[in-house]
Design a protein around this motif. Structure first.
Motif, PDB file in Angstrom:
ATOM      1  N   PHE A 108      -4.753   1.653  -2.874  1.00 49.08           N
ATOM      2  CA  PHE A 108      -5.089   0.688  -1.819  1.00 49.08           C
ATOM      3  C   PHE A 108      -5.712  -0.582  -2.408  1.00 49.08           C
ATOM      4  CE2 PHE A 108      -4.894   2.401   2.697  1.00 49.08           C
ATOM      5  CZ  PHE A 108      -3.842   3.259   2.404  1.00 49.08           C
TER       6      PHE A 108
ATOM      7  N   ALA B 165      -2.832  -2.558  -3.498  1.00 39.27           N
ATOM      8  CA  ALA B 165      -2.176  -3.162  -2.339  1.00 39.27           C
ATOM      9  C   ALA B 165      -2.996  -4.316  -1.779  1.00 39.27           C
ATOM     10  CB  ALA B 165      -1.964  -2.107  -1.251  1.00 39.27           C
ATOM     11  N   GLY B 166      -4.315  -4.279  -1.986  1.00 37.56           N
ATOM     12  CA  GLY B 166      -5.171  -5.334  -1.451  1.00 37.56           C
ATOM     13  C   GLY B 166      -5.886  -4.951  -0.182  1.00 37.56           C
ATOM     14  N   PHE B 167      -5.841  -3.668   0.198  1.00 39.20           N
ATOM     15  CA  PHE B 167      -6.518  -3.238   1.423  1.00 39.20           C
ATOM     16  C   PHE B 167      -7.988  -2.914   1.178  1.00 39.20           C
ATOM     17  CE2 PHE B 167      -2.123  -1.571   2.578  1.00 39.20           C
ATOM     18  CZ  PHE B 167      -1.791  -2.756   3.188  1.00 39.20           C
TER      19      PHE B 167
ATOM     20  N   PRO C 174      -3.092  -9.297   0.879  1.00 44.41           N
ATOM     21  CA  PRO C 174      -1.989  -8.329   0.771  1.00 44.41           C
ATOM     22  C   PRO C 174      -0.634  -8.939   1.121  1.00 44.41           C
ATOM     23  CG  PRO C 174      -3.833  -7.348   1.935  1.00 44.41           C
ATOM     24  CD  PRO C 174      -4.183  -8.782   1.690  1.00 44.41           C
ATOM     25  N   ASN C 175      -0.617  -9.802   2.149  1.00 46.80           N
ATOM     26  CA  ASN C 175       0.678 -10.334   2.583  1.00 46.80           C
ATOM     27  C   ASN C 175       1.248 -11.359   1.602  1.00 46.80           C
ATOM     28  OD1 ASN C 175      -1.600 -11.848   3.591  1.00 46.80           O
ATOM     29  ND2 ASN C 175      -0.132 -13.165   4.625  1.00 46.80           N
TER      30      ASN C 175
ATOM     31  N   ILE D  31       4.371  -7.080  -2.490  1.00 46.78           N
ATOM     32  CA  ILE D  31       4.458  -5.685  -2.891  1.00 46.78           C
ATOM     33  C   ILE D  31       5.052  -4.917  -1.719  1.00 46.78           C
ATOM     34  CG2 ILE D  31       3.050  -3.619  -3.324  1.00 46.78           C
ATOM     35  CD1 ILE D  31       1.085  -5.360  -4.816  1.00 46.78           C
TER      36      ILE D  31
ATOM     37  N   MET E 112       5.372  -1.231   0.357  1.00 47.24           N
ATOM     38  CA  MET E 112       4.539  -0.037   0.455  1.00 47.24           C
ATOM     39  C   MET E 112       5.062   0.907   1.525  1.00 47.24           C
ATOM     40  SD  MET E 112       0.447   0.255   0.473  1.00 47.24           S
ATOM     41  CE  MET E 112      -0.405   1.823   0.575  1.00 47.24           C
TER      42      MET E 112
ATOM     43  N   PHE F 199       3.698   4.324   3.609  1.00 49.03           N
ATOM     44  CA  PHE F 199       2.433   4.987   3.875  1.00 49.03           C
ATOM     45  C   PHE F 199       2.619   6.474   4.167  1.00 49.03           C
ATOM     46  CE2 PHE F 199       1.836   0.587   4.647  1.00 49.03           C
ATOM     47  CZ  PHE F 199       0.507   0.311   4.398  1.00 49.03           C
TER      48      PHE F 199
ATOM     49  N   ARG G  86       1.252   8.127   6.795  1.00 51.03           N
ATOM     50  CA  ARG G  86       1.580   8.276   8.210  1.00 51.03           C
ATOM     51  C   ARG G  86       2.795   7.428   8.531  1.00 51.03           C
ATOM     52  NH1 ARG G  86      -4.313   7.130  10.359  1.00 51.03           N
ATOM     53  NH2 ARG G  86      -4.165   5.774   8.576  1.00 51.03           N
TER      54      ARG G  86
ATOM     55  N   THR H 182       4.371   4.533   9.848  1.00 46.31           N
ATOM     56  CA  THR H 182       3.810   3.235  10.239  1.00 46.31           C
ATOM     57  C   THR H 182       4.883   2.283  10.730  1.00 46.31           C
ATOM     58  OG1 THR H 182       4.017   2.487   7.982  1.00 46.31           O
ATOM     59  CG2 THR H 182       1.879   3.366   8.641  1.00 46.31           C
TER      60      THR H 182
ATOM     61  N   PRO I 276       9.871  -7.908   7.489  1.00 48.14           N
ATOM     62  CA  PRO I 276       9.353  -8.668   6.339  1.00 48.14           C
ATOM     63  C   PRO I 276      10.108  -9.970   6.120  1.00 48.14           C
ATOM     64  CG  PRO I 276       9.687  -6.363   5.778  1.00 48.14           C
ATOM     65  CD  PRO I 276      10.309  -6.564   7.121  1.00 48.14           C
TER      66      PRO I 276
ATOM     67  N   ARG J 129      12.182  -0.766   4.892  1.00 45.43           N
ATOM     68  CA  ARG J 129      11.360  -1.920   5.237  1.00 45.43           C
ATOM     69  C   ARG J 129      10.586  -2.414   4.009  1.00 45.43           C
ATOM     70  NH1 ARG J 129       6.766  -0.936   9.579  1.00 45.43           N
ATOM     71  NH2 ARG J 129       5.868   0.125   7.777  1.00 45.43           N
TER      72      ARG J 129
ATOM     73  N   TYR K 198      12.817  -6.845   1.082  1.00 44.71           N
ATOM     74  CA  TYR K 198      12.529  -8.164   0.522  1.00 44.71           C
ATOM     75  C   TYR K 198      12.453  -8.121  -0.995  1.00 44.71           C
ATOM     76  CZ  TYR K 198       7.842  -6.155   1.261  1.00 44.71           C
ATOM     77  OH  TYR K 198       6.754  -5.318   1.308  1.00 44.71           O
TER      78      TYR K 198
END
Lengths: 376, 266, 281
Positions: free
Chosen positions: A52, A55-57, A77-78, A82, A84, A86, A88, A90, A104, A151, A155
């Protein structure tokens, strides 16, 4: 992994504290371009927190994360570009599969025809073309995670992060998607950081595995490295099944360390760390490296270590025969016999047998509060 | 993102300020009344020229206010008891029954929450005038019970749905009769739902104004009706005192409910 | 009831018996009086739909309907604009702070309606704190007419309805998995884009539910408009009460009541459908 590939992601002395608890405690890792690196560890070992932060969270308490040699800590993060997936599901529940994968590109304001082209290609990559019009709620868990993968890839990010993406799926589906992930990694050459607590999954997917424990990386290496040459009892216990025998160090030479077992038998094993003579240690040996012979039979000359044992139970597992034996000091050991198991198949419970192994297959570790073989 | 405060960027300050503003907006009249009730100005000047307990004395010295409080209490307790007495079996029927139209019945039981109260008030007013129930204790209780019933039914249904019927069956297997199993196993397990239903029922009755306005007679008024008739004449500070007392009661009930909830979920 | 239970197994109405007392009560005290009221709306003073025609045709009553719908609309929009950020804050604030905010909302919701309305009557009057402060600050020279008009009604109703939009919005927002926002972020969406493309669409069910609830309640509200409004700003509920209580014009009052009830039930049906369909999966 080829050693010539340049380093893409560099994690330097990463520390993350949440109040009084330290989740990540000085993690350093280099990930080469195109590599598939797995963070393996039990829950709370710091692997997800590390991911995380990449990812930048989460913001680290200390240390740095570099991509292409530049620190990304101040990059949102945006803006990190990158991908990702998850743990769960999402997917955006109000958008169709197509619009989820298009998201994206839509937020990047790409032209419409380019979006359509890219989404079609990516859905084909995860073999879900015919589901484009469905809503996420109409898909199975496995399909949803494949859409999430699409997803994350649409990109064309250079780095793909995956946080236990298959944890919610059943075993058969999990194996199916593991094969898909391997294929996609091969086809796209994307760099993947993958988090899991499932050692089998880690072995199946990764070029290299980083074993996490208590916020630290205990060992990094290929699956074979970790299995054949575990750095300590923790790694040995985590990757594959193992037997740990209590032992006392008798003598050390360059190749082998001689140890004395509780019944007085002196056997040997390989070791990487320096051990003091007379110190407590534990001898690790894999169940499939152990052999059982009738007490009277002459053992194979290769097997230079032997202990007398009693057979307690045999379980037929199809491709192998699993036996539980009891040592003279009352410890229960696991033995896995394949192929030549025929010879002893008639041996009944209580039979006196001899357990033997090759000293090159055993490893001696410093004494830890280790247990017997954990379940995979 | 957006669902985690520290990563939301500068937008969060806009959120903070709206949050603070709304909190002040919600608190302001309540605090204002409480302060005003201790102010010495007959004309409700603010800040008050001095402090006094005169309005509270006026309130407690006036037998009509005391009578109104007693009426409200009596009506509220009766509504509470009847609301559970009717709501508990109804909730059992809704959750355990297997008759057709169960969903429709549930919708019907909650419908008093939807019908605008003023419509209910004139409908009851018309009928009660004919039956001679207007201005009577029974009239008040029946009218308030209509509004309270949905709350007790919803609370008990929720509790009952969260209770595994197999536990009750286990009690029957152990030798208890159906009734014994319900009384000794099921009811204690859903007591929080029953309690919440009772509390809501009381509060609904205690605060009810509109039905009361139509139902009341000069000799029988609940506290909100007495406040309403006084308010219609002037903005006497005695109402500020009465309002403050009501606010204190509300806070006490909320604290009690929070306390019980905290104790029941360790 | 006993016999009902005993032969229950074969009976199609198994388990229905216990609901009977509540059902009978509501029929006697709610359904029957409403039915009588409806009859009066089409029989008094003469048989027919004359009362309904008068209500919908007459300019005075048209004004009342206009007032009612205007206030309900404005109140709904304002509560949404104020309530959405608060519901959002309730989800993302540290739980210690959020609990206090919650307590304030519940306290205002459960405080006696008349006490709250009284507070606004005092605050908004010509010599009230708000006008006094604005004049002291030199912002205005004459007291603003804040009470006995639609402004007063709107302020008072906004105050009362705020909790009713915050609570459903909070329920919707707190059911959204924060990981979905993270997924949107890592996929490249800027905060603005996350809000408009993900968070807002996902909170639409809560917005719809909250708005309909506030709108429906505002349409039929009696106490606050009666106390904070003026003679020229009569709303529907007041009209109904006046016709019946002061003018003893039961036919017209009942007809107005049934117009209100019909609108309410239609909006409620929309509400139920929206909630049913709005829930993801």
């Amino acid at each position: 992994m080829s050693s010539t590939a340049p380093v893409l992601v560099s994690i330097r002395d990463l520390v993350k504290r949440f109040g009084p608890t330290t989740a990540v405690d000085g993690v350093s890792l280099d990930v080469a371009q195109g590599e598939f690196l797995t963070f393996l560890g039990s829950s709370g070992s710091g692997k997800t927190t590390t991911l995380f932060i990449v990812a930048g969270f989460e913001d680290p308490t200390g240390g740095d994360v570099l991509i292409d040699g530049r620190s990304v800590l101040s990059v949102a993060p945006n803006k990190r570009n990158i991908g990702m997936v998850f743990q769960r599901y999402t997917l955006f529940p109000h958008l169709s599969v197509f619009d989820n994968v298009a998201f994206p590109l839509a937020v990047r304001r790409r032209p419409r025809h380019e979006i359509e082209q890219a989404v079609k290609e990516t859905l084909a990559l995860v073999r879900l073309e015919e589901f484009a019009a469905r809503k996420p709620g109409q898909l199975s868990g496995g399909q949803q995670q494949r859409v999430a993968l699409a997803r994350a890839l649409v990109y064309k990010p250079r780095i793909l992060l995956m946080d236990e993406p298959l944890a919610a799926l059943d075993k058969k589906l999990r194996e199916e998607i593991q094969i898909e992930i391997r294929r996609i990694h091969r086809e796209l050459g994307v760099t993947i950081l993958y988090v899991t607590h499932d050692q089998e999954e880690a072995l199946r997917l990764s070029d290299r595995i980083a074993v996490f424990s208590h916020g630290r990386v205990v060992q990094v290496g290929s699956g074979a490295d970790l299995y054949e040459r575990p750095a300590d009892a923790f790694v040995a216990g985590f990757i594959g099944n193992s037997n740990f025998l209590p032992a006392r160090v008798r003598g050390v030479d360059a190749e082998r360390t001689a140890v004395e077992l509780p019944n007085g038998a002196v056997v040997a094993g390989r070791t990487d760390s320096a051990l003091a003579s007379g110190g407590e240690a534990s001898l690790m040996i894999r169940p499939e490296k152990l052999f059982l012979v009738n007490g009277r039979d002459a053992p194979d000359a290769n097997y230079d270590c032997r202990v007398d044992v009693t057979l307690r139970d045999s379980t037929y597992l199809g491709d192998s025969l699993q036996r539980e034996v009891v040592t003279p000091w009352g410890q229960c050991l696991m033995v896995r016999q394949t192929g030549d198991a025929e010879a002893l198949s008639h041996a009944g419970t209580g039979a006196a047998l001899t357990l033997c192994w090759h000293s090159g297959d055993a490893r001696v570790f410093r004494k830890t509060a280790g247990s017997s073989a954990p379940r995979s | 993102m957006l669902l985690s405060l520290n990563r939301m960027g500068p937008g969060r300050y806009a959120l903070y300020s709206i949050g603070v503003l709304v909190a002040l907006f919600l608190l302001f009249p309540i605090l204002f009344i409480a302060l005003l009730s201790f102010g010495s100005s007959q004309w409700l000047q603010f800040p008050p020229p001095g402090w006094t307990l005169k309005w509270y004395r006026d309130f407690f010295d006036d037998p009509r206010w005391i009578a109104a409080i007693l009426t409200s209490l009596k009506v509220g307790l009766c509504v509470m008891a009847l609301s559970i007495a009717l709501g508990l079996p109804a909730a059992f029927a809704l959750v355990r029954g297997s008759f057709p139209g169960r969903v429709a019945l549930r919708a019907f039981f909650t419908s008093p929450m939807i019908v605008p109260i003023v419509i209910l008030a004139i409908a009851l007013y018309a009928v009660f005038l004919r039956l001679g129930l207007n201005g009577t204790f029974i009239g008040f209780v029946a009218a308030h019970l209509i509004l309270a019933l949905p709350f007790s039914i919803i609370c008990i249904v929720n509790a009952l749905e969260g209770f595994d019927e197999a536990i009750e069956k286990a009690a029957i297997v152990c030798g208890a009769s159906k009734l014994e199993a319900i009384c000794r196993i099921t009811l204690p397990s859903i007591r929080l739902g029953i309690f919440a239903g009772a509390l809501f029922s009381f509060l609904i009755s205690w605060d009810e104004v509109v039905l009361g306005i139509f139902m009341a007679s000069p000799s029988l008024q609940t506290l909100p009706v007495k406040m309403w008739t006084t308010l219609r004449q002037d903005l006497s500070p005695v109402i500020a005192a009465a309002s403050t007392l009501l606010i204190v009661v509300t806070m006490a009930v909320m604290a009690l409910a929070a306390f019980i909830r905290r104790r029941s979920e360790p | 009831m006993r016999s009902t239970l005993r032969r229950g197994r074969a009976w199609p109405l198994r388990g229905f018996g216990p609901a009977l007392p509540a059902l009978v009560f509501l029929f006697v005290f709610m359904v029957a009086p409403l039915a009588v009221l409806f009859l009066r709306s089409v029989t008094e003073p003469t048989l027919g739909l004359g009362n309904y025609a008068e209500l919908l045709g007459d300019a005075t009553y048209g004004r009342v309907l206009f007032n009612t719908f205007t206030v309900a609309t404005v109140v709904t929009v304002v509560t949404l604009a104020l309530g959405y950020p608060v519901a959002w804050l309730l989800v993302i604030l540290p739980s210690r702070v959020a609990r206090w905010l919650f307590a304030i909302i519940l306290l205002s919701m459960w405080t006696n309606l008349l006490a709250r309305t009284y507070g606004w009557m005092v605050l908004l009057q010509r010599t009230g704190v708000i006008n006094r402060t604005l004049m002291d600050l030199g912002l205005i020279s004459e007291p603003l007419p804040l009470v006995n008009n639609l402004a007063g009604v709107t302020i008072g109703m906004t105050y009362i309805m705020l909790p009713f939009i915050i609570l459903p919005l909070h329920a919707t927002l707190s059911a959204i998995d924060p990981a979905i926002m993270q997924a949107a972020s890592i996929a490249g969406a800027r905060p603005r884009q996350i809000f408009f493309r993900v968070l807002l669409p996902l909170s639409l069910p809560g917005i719809g539910a909250g708005c309909l609830m506030v709108f429906v309640m505002a349409l039929g509200y009696y106490v606050t408009p009666a106390l904070l409004g003026g003679a020229s700003t009569t709303m529907l509920a007041e009209l109904i009460a006046q016709q019946v209580q002061s003018l003893l014009n039961w036919g017209l009052g009942s007809a107005a009541a049934f117009i209100l009830l019909t609108v309410t039930l239609i909006l409620y049906a929309i509400y139920v459908r929206a909630i049913g369909l709005g829930r993801p999966q």
